[in-house]
Motif scaffolding. Structure first.
Motif, PDB file in Angstrom:
ATOM      1  N   CYS A 108       1.491   3.494   2.263  1.00  0.00           N
ATOM      2  CA  CYS A 108       0.586   4.566   2.712  1.00  0.00           C
ATOM      3  C   CYS A 108       1.321   5.878   2.941  1.00  0.00           C
ATOM      4  O   CYS A 108       2.329   5.910   3.645  1.00  0.00           O
ATOM      5  CB  CYS A 108      -0.061   4.193   4.045  1.00  0.00           C
ATOM      6  SG  CYS A 108      -1.128   2.761   3.996  1.00  0.00           S
TER       7      CYS A 108
ATOM      8  N   GLY B 215      -2.295   3.734   9.145  1.00  0.00           N
ATOM      9  CA  GLY B 215      -2.246   3.114   7.836  1.00  0.00           C
ATOM     10  C   GLY B 215      -3.467   2.241   7.602  1.00  0.00           C
ATOM     11  O   GLY B 215      -4.279   2.025   8.510  1.00  0.00           O
ATOM     12  N   VAL B 216      -3.570   1.717   6.373  1.00  0.00           N
ATOM     13  CA  VAL B 216      -4.673   0.798   6.037  1.00  0.00           C
ATOM     14  C   VAL B 216      -4.695  -0.380   7.004  1.00  0.00           C
ATOM     15  O   VAL B 216      -5.743  -0.910   7.366  1.00  0.00           O
ATOM     16  CB  VAL B 216      -4.505   0.307   4.582  1.00  0.00           C
ATOM     17  CG1 VAL B 216      -5.490  -0.807   4.247  1.00  0.00           C
ATOM     18  CG2 VAL B 216      -4.665   1.469   3.604  1.00  0.00           C
TER      19      VAL B 216
ATOM     20  N   HIS C   8       0.827  -1.211   0.000  1.00  0.00           N
ATOM     21  CA  HIS C   8       0.000   0.000   0.000  1.00  0.00           C
ATOM     22  C   HIS C   8       0.862   1.263   0.000  1.00  0.00           C
ATOM     23  O   HIS C   8       0.419   2.304  -0.476  1.00  0.00           O
ATOM     24  CB  HIS C   8      -0.928   0.017   1.218  1.00  0.00           C
ATOM     25  CG  HIS C   8      -2.002  -1.022   1.180  1.00  0.00           C
ATOM     26  ND1 HIS C   8      -2.761  -1.268   0.068  1.00  0.00           N
ATOM     27  CD2 HIS C   8      -2.452  -1.895   2.124  1.00  0.00           C
ATOM     28  CE1 HIS C   8      -3.624  -2.234   0.317  1.00  0.00           C
ATOM     29  NE2 HIS C   8      -3.449  -2.642   1.566  1.00  0.00           N
TER      30      HIS C   8
END
Ligand code: SF4
Length: 373
Positions: free
Chosen positions: A37, A45-46, A35
């Motif tokens: 991020c 973060g995700v 990702h």
């Protein structure tokens, strides 16, 4: 009362320098998973476990969300230390959100209020001492996505190496060049879940296919022992065309990479598809073999998939490791990892001998060293 998020926030350290970079005055980029991020001040973060606080990337440390002793065949690694006890730990959180996840209690703990698993306070040395006491040969970061908690895994693996143990990741493979280089010196075995060969399917799960394919190629080039698993979900990833493309890709990286095709059972939030049948597994396996893969296995349905639980010599076809589920029934490889009949080298990280199997089913160690938080 402290929430789970509060408890975990208190158990963090600063990210490894290799896995973070400033983007601007108060924004950071994390490189622990695909990702990548961008994280403004205060953002999670995700994965929900790495966050920017005051310009520092905080990452999980000092606890496990679960510990279990598994036969190594359960991970599954079929070409590494057959029969070994794999001391397995996980933290919490994941960078994907697969509705059929079989480890949802640990992987989705921060997204799903029903997924609660009490964390345990531990030190790397205590964890590894317990692994040694129980006779483990391998320490495995699993149950949640290990890439997102790589700093902690590496700290444990450094202790494990001192004790002569092998180390392993069981991962979704959503890696980056930086995180793979960071873990490279400390990881011996790596399992990637290749969930599909369709980017649209990966996006449904919260990811993209490109970082996963990159990880598979990179791990093979790095010489880390790699095995792949595809959980065959009827109607999701089991079309002949998709399996054809998936297995052709694996064979193009190396025909020596073992590919495990395993049976889906209704779980977590995915209850629509029917369970995978033995015939479906065998059809998928045949596609992999036709594409040149030398070591294809069918899992989760012991005794129902013909010869697809056994390891055969790819040259003379002699049976070298005979299995029923996770149980090793017969082991014939030589101390050098060759076929005793024709002398062909069988790729893997075999032990010099088969020393018996401590367990063919998982169990939870009852150590008092680990304190429930
Ligand atoms: S581990 Fe992945 S999801 Fe978590 S912050 Fe880093 S890049 Fe984002």
């Amino acid at each position: 009362m402290a929430t789970l998020a509060d408890v975990l926030e208190a158990r963090t350290v600063e990210a490894a320098a290799e896995l973070v970079e400033p983007i601007s005055k108060d924004r950071l980029r994390c490189f622990a998973c695909g990702h990548e991020c961008p994280l403004p001040e205060g953002a999670l973060g995700v994965c929900k476990v790495r966050f920017n606080r005051g310009g520092t990337l905080h990452v999980p440390w000092g606890y496990v969300g679960g510990v279990q002793c598994d036969p190594i065949e359960k991970k599954p690694f079929f070409h590494a230390r057959s029969g070994a006890l794999a001391f397995s730990f996980g933290m919490l959180g994941c960078d994907l959100h697969c509705s059929y996840c079989q480890n949802w209690v640990t992987s989705q703990a921060l997204r799903d209020p029903e997924a609660v698993s009490p964390p345990l306070d531990v030190t790397p040395a205590d964890l590894v001492d317990e692994a040694v006491r129980l006779g483990s040969q391998v320490v495995v970061s699993t149950y949640n996505e290990p890439l997102i908690t790589s700093e902690w895994a590496v700290a444990i693996f450094k202790e494990a190496r001192k004790k002569g143990l092998l180390t392993a990741y069981v991962s979704n493979g959503n890696g980056t060049p930086r995180v793979l280089n960071y873990i490279r010196p400390w990881v011996d075995l790596y399992k990637v879940d290749l969930k599909s060969f369709d980017d649209r399917h990966y996006r449904q799960l919260g990811g993209r296919i490109d970082p996963i394919l990159y990880t598979i190629r990179a791990l093979h080039e790095m010489g880390i022992w790699l095995e792949l698993v595809t959980l065959l979900i009827p109607g999701f990833n089991d079309s002949a065309d998709e399996l054809q493309r998936l297995t052709a890709f694996v064979a193009s990286v190396s025909p020596d990479i073992p590919w495990h095709v395993t049976a889906f059972h209704k779980d977590y939030r995915m209850n629509d598809p029917e369970n995978t049948t033995p015939e479906m597994l065998m059809r998928a396996a045949a596609i992999g073999e036709a594409n040149g893969l030398r070591f294809v296995y069918a899992g989760n349905l012991p005794g129902q998939v013909g010869d697809l639980e056994n390891t055969r010599c790819h040259h003379c076809r002699a049976v070298l490791v005979e299995r029923y589920g996770y149980y090793i029934q017969r082991y014939r490889l030589t101390a050098n990892g060759t076929c005793p009949d024709c002398g062909t080298t069988i790729p893997g990280r075999w032990g010099t001998r088969f020393g018996g199997q401590i367990t063919a089913s998982p169990f939870v160690p009852g150590s008092r060293r680990f304190r429930v938080i």
